[in-house]
Write a protein that holds these residues in place. Structure first.
Motif, PDB file in Angstrom:
ATOM      1  N   ARG A   1       0.830  -1.213   0.000  1.00  0.00           N
ATOM      2  CA  ARG A   1       0.000   0.000   0.000  1.00  0.00           C
ATOM      3  C   ARG A   1       0.861   1.259   0.000  1.00  0.00           C
ATOM      4  O   ARG A   1       0.565   2.230  -0.709  1.00  0.00           O
ATOM      5  N   THR A   2       1.942   1.233   0.782  1.00  0.00           N
ATOM      6  CA  THR A   2       2.849   2.385   0.814  1.00  0.00           C
ATOM      7  C   THR A   2       3.485   2.607  -0.550  1.00  0.00           C
ATOM      8  O   THR A   2       3.581   3.747  -1.032  1.00  0.00           O
ATOM      9  N   LEU A   3       3.900   1.528  -1.173  1.00  0.00           N
ATOM     10  CA  LEU A   3       4.520   1.633  -2.492  1.00  0.00           C
ATOM     11  C   LEU A   3       3.519   2.147  -3.522  1.00  0.00           C
ATOM     12  O   LEU A   3       3.858   2.979  -4.379  1.00  0.00           O
ATOM     13  N   GLU A   4       2.292   1.679  -3.447  1.00  0.00           N
ATOM     14  CA  GLU A   4       1.263   2.140  -4.381  1.00  0.00           C
ATOM     15  C   GLU A   4       1.003   3.640  -4.220  1.00  0.00           C
ATOM     16  O   GLU A   4       0.799   4.349  -5.218  1.00  0.00           O
ATOM     17  N   ARG A   5       1.045   4.129  -2.980  1.00  0.00           N
ATOM     18  CA  ARG A   5       0.866   5.569  -2.773  1.00  0.00           C
ATOM     19  C   ARG A   5       2.025   6.350  -3.379  1.00  0.00           C
ATOM     20  O   ARG A   5       1.823   7.406  -3.997  1.00  0.00           O
ATOM     21  N   GLU A   6       3.254   5.826  -3.231  1.00  0.00           N
ATOM     22  CA  GLU A   6       4.416   6.520  -3.791  1.00  0.00           C
ATOM     23  C   GLU A   6       4.431   6.464  -5.313  1.00  0.00           C
ATOM     24  O   GLU A   6       4.813   7.433  -5.979  1.00  0.00           O
ATOM     25  N   ILE A   7       4.013   5.346  -5.874  1.00  0.00           N
ATOM     26  CA  ILE A   7       3.975   5.193  -7.329  1.00  0.00           C
ATOM     27  C   ILE A   7       2.804   5.985  -7.905  1.00  0.00           C
ATOM     28  O   ILE A   7       2.884   6.529  -9.022  1.00  0.00           O
TER      29      ILE A   7
ATOM     30  N   VAL B   1      -3.609 -12.571  -5.620  1.00  0.00           N
ATOM     31  CA  VAL B   1      -3.536 -11.249  -6.229  1.00  0.00           C
ATOM     32  C   VAL B   1      -3.080 -11.417  -7.674  1.00  0.00           C
ATOM     33  O   VAL B   1      -2.403 -12.388  -8.029  1.00  0.00           O
ATOM     34  N   SER B   2      -3.474 -10.489  -8.506  1.00  0.00           N
ATOM     35  CA  SER B   2      -2.996 -10.458  -9.890  1.00  0.00           C
ATOM     36  C   SER B   2      -2.420  -9.082 -10.141  1.00  0.00           C
ATOM     37  O   SER B   2      -2.965  -8.066  -9.676  1.00  0.00           O
ATOM     38  N   ILE B   3      -1.322  -9.044 -10.855  1.00  0.00           N
ATOM     39  CA  ILE B   3      -0.640  -7.782 -11.094  1.00  0.00           C
ATOM     40  C   ILE B   3      -1.445  -6.933 -12.066  1.00  0.00           C
ATOM     41  O   ILE B   3      -2.029  -7.439 -13.028  1.00  0.00           O
ATOM     42  N   THR B   4      -1.514  -5.638 -11.801  1.00  0.00           N
ATOM     43  CA  THR B   4      -2.242  -4.731 -12.686  1.00  0.00           C
ATOM     44  C   THR B   4      -1.374  -4.339 -13.868  1.00  0.00           C
ATOM     45  O   THR B   4      -0.180  -4.665 -13.923  1.00  0.00           O
ATOM     46  N   GLU B   5      -1.970  -3.611 -14.796  1.00  0.00           N
ATOM     47  CA  GLU B   5      -1.195  -3.143 -15.950  1.00  0.00           C
ATOM     48  C   GLU B   5      -0.065  -2.225 -15.500  1.00  0.00           C
ATOM     49  O   GLU B   5       1.053  -2.306 -16.017  1.00  0.00           O
ATOM     50  N   ALA B   6      -0.350  -1.368 -14.528  1.00  0.00           N
ATOM     51  CA  ALA B   6       0.684  -0.475 -14.015  1.00  0.00           C
ATOM     52  C   ALA B   6       1.804  -1.272 -13.345  1.00  0.00           C
ATOM     53  O   ALA B   6       2.999  -0.976 -13.524  1.00  0.00           O
ATOM     54  N   GLY B   7       1.422  -2.292 -12.556  1.00  0.00           N
ATOM     55  CA  GLY B   7       2.427  -3.116 -11.909  1.00  0.00           C
ATOM     56  C   GLY B   7       3.296  -3.855 -12.910  1.00  0.00           C
ATOM     57  O   GLY B   7       4.521  -3.968 -12.732  1.00  0.00           O
ATOM     58  N   ALA B   8       2.668  -4.368 -13.955  1.00  0.00           N
ATOM     59  CA  ALA B   8       3.419  -5.098 -14.982  1.00  0.00           C
ATOM     60  C   ALA B   8       4.420  -4.190 -15.682  1.00  0.00           C
ATOM     61  O   ALA B   8       5.509  -4.631 -16.073  1.00  0.00           O
ATOM     62  N   ARG B   9       4.063  -2.904 -15.843  1.00  0.00           N
ATOM     63  CA  ARG B   9       4.960  -1.979 -16.543  1.00  0.00           C
ATOM     64  C   ARG B   9       6.229  -1.702 -15.750  1.00  0.00           C
ATOM     65  O   ARG B   9       7.280  -1.436 -16.342  1.00  0.00           O
ATOM     66  N   ILE B  10       6.141  -1.760 -14.412  1.00  0.00           N
ATOM     67  CA  ILE B  10       7.331  -1.446 -13.618  1.00  0.00           C
ATOM     68  C   ILE B  10       8.038  -2.681 -13.072  1.00  0.00           C
ATOM     69  O   ILE B  10       9.069  -2.562 -12.409  1.00  0.00           O
ATOM     70  N   LEU B  11       7.507  -3.882 -13.343  1.00  0.00           N
ATOM     71  CA  LEU B  11       8.060  -5.087 -12.728  1.00  0.00           C
ATOM     72  C   LEU B  11       9.502  -5.336 -13.136  1.00  0.00           C
ATOM     73  O   LEU B  11      10.389  -5.498 -12.287  1.00  0.00           O
ATOM     74  N   GLU B  12       9.773  -5.383 -14.432  1.00  0.00           N
ATOM     75  CA  GLU B  12      11.138  -5.672 -14.888  1.00  0.00           C
ATOM     76  C   GLU B  12      12.095  -4.551 -14.508  1.00  0.00           C
ATOM     77  O   GLU B  12      13.258  -4.798 -14.174  1.00  0.00           O
ATOM     78  N   ARG B  13      11.625  -3.280 -14.573  1.00  0.00           N
ATOM     79  CA  ARG B  13      12.477  -2.177 -14.149  1.00  0.00           C
ATOM     80  C   ARG B  13      12.811  -2.298 -12.660  1.00  0.00           C
ATOM     81  O   ARG B  13      13.926  -1.977 -12.231  1.00  0.00           O
ATOM     82  N   SER B  14      11.860  -2.780 -11.873  1.00  0.00           N
ATOM     83  CA  SER B  14      12.100  -2.976 -10.445  1.00  0.00           C
ATOM     84  C   SER B  14      13.154  -4.060 -10.222  1.00  0.00           C
ATOM     85  O   SER B  14      14.027  -3.926  -9.355  1.00  0.00           O
ATOM     86  N   ARG B  15      13.066  -5.144 -10.988  1.00  0.00           N
ATOM     87  CA  ARG B  15      14.078  -6.203 -10.871  1.00  0.00           C
ATOM     88  C   ARG B  15      15.466  -5.637 -11.166  1.00  0.00           C
ATOM     89  O   ARG B  15      16.441  -5.922 -10.452  1.00  0.00           O
ATOM     90  N   THR B  16      15.564  -4.858 -12.238  1.00  0.00           N
ATOM     91  CA  THR B  16      16.851  -4.287 -12.624  1.00  0.00           C
ATOM     92  C   THR B  16      17.394  -3.370 -11.535  1.00  0.00           C
ATOM     93  O   THR B  16      18.583  -3.408 -11.195  1.00  0.00           O
ATOM     94  N   LEU B  17      16.511  -2.545 -10.970  1.00  0.00           N
ATOM     95  CA  LEU B  17      16.927  -1.631  -9.913  1.00  0.00           C
ATOM     96  C   LEU B  17      17.438  -2.390  -8.694  1.00  0.00           C
ATOM     97  O   LEU B  17      18.466  -2.029  -8.101  1.00  0.00           O
ATOM     98  N   LEU B  18      16.749  -3.449  -8.324  1.00  0.00           N
ATOM     99  CA  LEU B  18      17.179  -4.241  -7.170  1.00  0.00           C
ATOM    100  C   LEU B  18      18.527  -4.898  -7.427  1.00  0.00           C
ATOM    101  O   LEU B  18      19.378  -4.984  -6.524  1.00  0.00           O
TER     102      LEU B  18
END
Length: 320
Positions: free
Chosen positions: A37-43, A55-72
């Motif tokens: 929830r905190t992350l969703e507010r920041e995003i 849970v199923s990932i939303t379109e917005a979540g899918a768009r940032i998933l791979e970028r999040s992996r790279t950042l981590l």
């Protein structure tokens, strides 16, 4: 933005539920939900759609998933980049089921004794997916079976162990002909979808044996227990210990020469943790030489796949 929250987001996306992610992260489901929830507010967008316990990932979540992996991954690299010591940073390894209980613990025991400051992340999995993880940069190295294809130029390979095919049978069948056992006893087949199982299938075809199939599974320790219980015989690689205790089995060599299953290490030559990979390779090779000197050698080409001789990665001081 807290990178731990991003890690939680990626874990929930991979696991498909907050409860499963909580178990993996060793925190409560409520903490997982709060971080999301905190992350969703920041995003500024919902990242998951809730449906009961899943849970199923939303379109917005899918768009940032791979970028999040790279950042981590980039964050994890900071320690290795900032420290000039060969033992600093986190080494990211993969290992198959048998390597997790066989080769890997012994190698890590040697590494921890010499380099007590190292940190190691271990991803279990099957060889094909671990190869992909090394090639993509998700992992630095993995203990895997030799691939039946040529590796990309970004990766290298070191052979640690050769495992010849053997007929696994109850101790009461000791002394019987291995081909006769395979032809007349029920067969507990090693999964043909796996590389080791394909070798067994190729041998049966070469020997002209049409077995009486009873079971098929991808779990060598379970196969050993089933053979011990008298459910049949099996044609399997002579895999590394430990095996389940208390089994009364015989391992019967095959009469026809055939390719063994080869176990070794694949690693990325592009990883920023190449010094840690070098240390891992040194300990693995020393252990392999001490256990079976004839096996610790340059690998042969995989069947039907041409490959160049393996090259050891250069140390950081030589890569400048």
């Amino acid at each position: 933005m807290d990178t731990q929250f991003l890690h939680t987001f990626v874990t929930v996306a991979d696991q498909g539920s907050m409860a499963a992610a909580a178990r993996l992260l060793n925190i409560t489901p409520a903490a997982v939900a709060q971080q999301i929830r905190t992350l969703e507010r920041e995003i500024g967008a919902p990242l998951f759609a809730r449906a009961g316990r899943t849970v199923s990932i939303t379109e917005a979540g899918a768009r940032i998933l791979e970028r999040s992996r790279t950042l981590l991954h980039d964050v994890a690299d900071l320690s290795a980049l900032a420290n000039d010591e060969a033992t600093a940073g986190e080494l990211r390894l993969g290992a198959g089921t048998n390597a997790l209980t066989g080769l890997l613990p012994d190698i890590l025991a040697r590494m921890v004794e010499r380099f007590p400051r190292i940190k190691v992340f271990i991803k279990p999995g099957f060889s094909p997916e671990l190869y992909r993880a090394v090639e993509s940069g998700e992992l630095d190295a993995a203990i895997v079976l030799q691939a039946p294809y040529a590796l990309p130029k970004t990766c290298d390979w070191l052979l640690l162990r050769e495992e010849p095919l053997v007929v696994l049978a109850p101790a009461s069948m000791a002394g019987r002909d291995p081909h006769e056992l395979l032809a007349n006893e029920p067969l507990i087949r090693f999964d043909r979808q796996q590389w080791g199982g394909r070798l067994a299938e190729q041998y049966l075809q070469l020997a002209g044996i049409a077995p009486q199939e009873r079971f098929e599974l991808n779990a060598l320790n379970a196969i050993a227990v089933m053979v011990d219980r008298g459910l049949g015989v099996s044609l399997v690689p002579d895999w590394s210990r430990p095996w389940p205790e208390g089994l009364k089995l015989v391992r019967i060599p095959l009469p026809m020469p055939f390719e063994p299953r080869r176990m070794g290490i694949v690693w990325s030559r592009a990883t920023v943790r190449i010094r840690l990979v070098n240390a891992f390779l040194d300990e693995a090779l020393a252990l392999a030489k001490a256990a079976t000197p004839a096996v610790a050698k340059a690998p042969k080409a995989a069947p039907k796949a041409a490959s160049k001789p393996p090259r050891r990665p250069r140390s950081a001081s030589k890569k400048k």
